[in-house]
Enzyme design. Structure first.
Site, short mmCIF file in Angstrom:
data_model
loop_
_atom_site.label_atom_id
_atom_site.label_comp_id
_atom_site.label_asym_id
_atom_site.label_seq_id
_atom_site.Cartn_x
_atom_site.Cartn_y
_atom_site.Cartn_z
N ASP A 407 -15.38 -11.16 -22.91
CA ASP A 407 -14.61 -11.77 -21.82
C ASP A 407 -15.08 -13.21 -21.60
O ASP A 407 -16.12 -13.62 -22.12
CB ASP A 407 -14.83 -10.92 -20.55
N GLU A 410 -13.24 -18.47 -23.05
CA GLU A 410 -12.34 -19.63 -23.27
C GLU A 410 -13.12 -20.90 -23.61
O GLU A 410 -12.56 -21.70 -24.37
CB GLU A 410 -11.47 -19.85 -22.02
N ASP A 481 -5.83 -11.40 -17.29
CA ASP A 481 -5.62 -10.98 -15.90
C ASP A 481 -4.16 -11.05 -15.47
O ASP A 481 -3.76 -11.95 -14.73
CB ASP A 481 -6.49 -11.82 -14.96
#
Ligand code: MIG
Length: 750
Positions: A407, A410, A481
């Site tokens: 997770d 980015e 999300d």
């Protein structure tokens, strides 16, 4: 980037060098169908992150000088390149397939800086109103009927025409609407379907990228990038499927997953103790809802320190995992890249000692804030850093972890974005955040994949939020999300189909929605629509309404169970599609246009999809709806639930109250199924049940141990099932290397 007049050109091996007044350009011949065009504005020897190994198929191109440029004649296409590196590509009949737009952009009225300030004062993000030429820019002509597909996880609809998107991996907790230009993933590949031809373009450049598919002007599309080379692959094909096959030849294909990973997963960011996890696991079994894992979100870690375990809330390390494994639960844990800055913490100490973290230009280790507070960012582009990270997974596998969920890669950060000039590497080469941002996750995923493969000997399941083109070789993806919104349920279809045609076969959404509060109707419709999502997980956010299926009402639990069982029934079909995907690159979930590209009813069909070629799914995704208008393409189709026969190329209205997801099987199909179990491994799969529809059919079924790499040494079976119009089944073993089923039977229920 105006190169001016073409002065000269030079033929080298598999490459043409063009010398212009103001610079040079290169053309690389990859295969008869794939040609790479490059203006080396940044570097002469660009090494792709996405395309690994020597991708090159012997091919033939002949070059000839013409008055204003050069003509290149291949076996499938003819290419003319003129002044300013203006490219035109025709098929062998002379029809233009792709053509540069040479007149320059007609940039629409921009608003003043003053207006931007005003807009931003109220919270609008107005910078996107300011347009100007990009440092790296490419314009191509658009024709009236052109449609654009691909680009990975972007919001909105299948066809991207007249939309604008960006590639800059972004952590977006706000609702993902079609106004959001960039989400977590950057996959600069798309397919342009024209009236009577099709081509693909892959702009292999990792800097911040921009795509305008005719929004600025209906005559051209714009590709832009902040830096790097202009570097794109043109892919020719007769059909959309050819383009996908070639694109995935270049960037790689989703490898065979373990069978259990295709089962159902339950998760929530909100299980704060071992008992929370235990209760959910027991709940799954008590409610007889098949389930493979209850996943461990960040709370299992000691103070969010990666590769640690919180013994206070999650009991003794390894205990819970071992306990639940007796009931078939496979431990899956989350890992973030941000490594807590804390002396005495082994990951931080090792990273500092060996110089593994990204740095500021002044040489100090770069620090931003994420979950653990001050955190450092491993410089994953370097092999030694990846090796270290890979080995660190021993901390996880030692306690039984079987899959890893990456997770925040980015990379996300809480104290503003990482500055442009943070120093990173791509292998040995030093560069900065601008070039590395979109491939940061890619390199992290390679590390995770390599570590898990080495430590377990099994086919790794790495679930990643961010990625670049090519990451599909290492990781599955989920769409991040989303929220418990009907519009997000609707988006599931185009989003997963777009990921699929962009190389990502193993993809899923958070079932039920991550943010906001779900409700019983939405849960039912979501599990119906998601039943064939390659990655199949229910996940929700802390503070939102609980989303375990039984937390609503009995009806929801029953409908939910029915669909999870349906998923387990179709597991061998889905597994077969993964087997084929390695060979062809074709995804599991497919937009109808993939197989019916001459039928304009499929061009903008956003609310139904195919699973493989022969199963059509048209879920209800509107609140309150109890009927669905289903488009059936050409052919004869059988209603999965009632057996009713329909002739296609028309719309039908299907009665679909809560609990019914319209599904149709094409005539002449053989589809392998299993009896549903509580989890993969509960009992051996001894019996294969073939679901058939009337008509002659042939089907190849793949079987192996579903776990490791023994299939590479021949430990697998390939069955070829055939039946003629007399409906008599025959079986031929194309390959025999694994324990065969005890029974193969036909289920004639449709
Ligand atoms: O938003 O680890 O997308 O799946 O549960 C906070 C907590 C960070 C974002 C992921 C989500 C996960 C959550 N993470």
């Amino acid at each position: 980037m105006k190169l001016g007049a073409l002065k000269n050109f030079k033929e080298c091996k598999d490459k043409l060098e063009l010398i212009y007044e103001n610079g040079k350009a290169n053309i690389y011949f990859v295969s008869d169908e794939i040609v790479r065009f490059e203006i080396p504005c940044m570097t002469d020897d660009y090494v792709s992150v996405a395309v690994e190994g020597n991708k090159k198929i012997p091919c033939e191109y002949k070059t000839e000088k013409i008055s204003d440029g050069v003509n290149i004649s291949g076996t499938k296409t003819d290419i003319s390149v003129r002044d300013d590196f203006a490219v035109e590509i025709r098929d062998k009949s002379g029809k233009v397939i792709m053509k540069d737009y040479s007149k320059g952009r007609i940039i629409p009225q921009t608003i003043s800086e003053k207006s931007v300030k005003l807009l931003e004062a109220e919270g609008h993000s107005a910078s996107s109103y300011l347009h100007s030429d990009y440092k790296v820019q490419d314009l191509k002509c658009i024709d009236k009927d052109d449609l654009f597909y691909g680009l990975g996880d972007k919001t909105g609809y299948l066809n991207k025409r007249e939309y604008y998107f960006e590639n800059w991996n972004s952590d977006i907790p706000l609702a993902h609407t079609e106004a959001v230009p960039a989400l977590y993933k950057s996959i600069p590949f798309f397919i342009c379907k024209k009236k009577d031809s099709v081509y693909g373009l892959f702009y292999d450049n990792t800097y911040h990228g921009y795509f305008d598919f005719g929004k600025e002007n209906s005559s051209y599309f714009v590709y832009g990038a902040d830096d790097g080379n202009l570097n794109y692959y043109f892919i020719y094909g007769e059909k959309i499927t050819d383009i996908i096959e070639k694109y995935t030849y270049l960037t790689g294909r989703t490898p065979m997953p373990q069978l259990w990973t295709l089962g159902y997963h339950q998760c929530r960011w909100g299980y704060e103790s071992a008992n929370d996890i235990r209760e959910v696991a027991h709940g799954m079994r008590e409610n007889r809802i098949p389930c493979e894992s209850v996943q461990y979100d960040i709370d299992y870690m000691d103070n969010f320190k990666v590769f640690t375990w919180d013994e206070e809330f999650y009991e003794k390390k390894g205990k819970l995992m071992e306990e639940l494994s007796h009931d078939g639960f496979k431990p899956v844990v989350i890992i973030d890249p941000g490594t807590k800055k804390e002396e005495g913490y082994f990951m931080y100490d090792q990273g500092i000692k060996n110089d593994y973290f990204a740095k500021s230009p002044d040489g100090s280790v770069y620090v931003n804030k994420v979950w653990p507070g001050d955190a450092t960012f491993p410089d994953f582009g370097r092999k030694e850093v990846r090796d270290w990270w890979a080995e660190s997974h021993k901390n996880l596998t030692d306690m039984g972890v079987m899959a890893v969920w990456n997770d925040m890669n980015e990379p996300a950060s809480f104290e503003g974005p990482l500055p442009d000039d943070v120093v990173f590497h791509i292998e040995e080469r030093e560069t900065d955040h601008r070039e590395v941002h979109n491939v940061y996750a890619h390199f992290m995923d390679i590390a995770t994949f390599t570590g898990m493969k080495k430590l377990t000997g099994r086919r790794p399941l790495v679930i990643t939020r961010a990625c670049y083109a090519g990451t599909q070789k290492y990781a599955a993806v989920w769409t991040g999300d989303n929220q418990s919104l009907w519009s997000h349920l609707q988006m599931l279809i185009p989003q997963l189909c777009s990921l699929g045609i962009s190389g990502y076969a193993l993809a899923g959404t958070d079932i039920g929605g991550f943010g906001a509060n779900s409700n019983s109707e939405l849960m039912c419709r979501w599990i119906e629509a998601a039943v064939f999502s390659p990655f199949f997980r229910n996940h929700s956010a802390k503070g939102s309404r609980a989303q375990e299926p039984w937390k609503f009402n009995d009806e929801t639990t029953d409908i939910y169970r029915k669909y999870v069982e349906l998923r387990y029934k179709f597991l061998p079909y889905i597994y077969d599609l993964f087997y084929q995907c390695q060979k062809t690159g074709l995804p599991i979930m497919r937009p109808l246009v993939l197989h019916y590209e001459d039928d304009e009813n499929t061009f903008n069909l956003n609310d139904e999809f195919l699973v493989g070629e022969n199963l059509l799914v048209s879920p209800v995704v509107m609140q309150g709806a109890t009927r669905k208008m289903v488009y059936l393409p050409e052919g004869t189709w059988y209603d999965y639930w009632t057996g009713e026969k329909h002739e296609g190329k028309c719309y039908i209205i299907k009665n679909a109250p809560l609990g019914v997801c319209p599904m149709y099987i094409k005539a002449g199909s053989i589809i392998p199924t299993y009896e549903s179990v509580q989890y993969v491994g509960e009992k051996p799969y001894d019996k294969l049940i073939l679901l058939t529809t009337p008509g002659a059919a042939e089907y190849v079924h793949y079987q192996d141990n579903g776990v490791d790499y023994k299939y590479e040494d021949g430990e697998y079976n390939l069955y070829k099932f055939s039946k003629g119009s007399d409906e008599k089944l025959s079986t031929e073993m194309i390959h025999e290397g694994y324990k065969k089923y005890k029974e193969v039977v036909i289920e004639n229920d449709v």
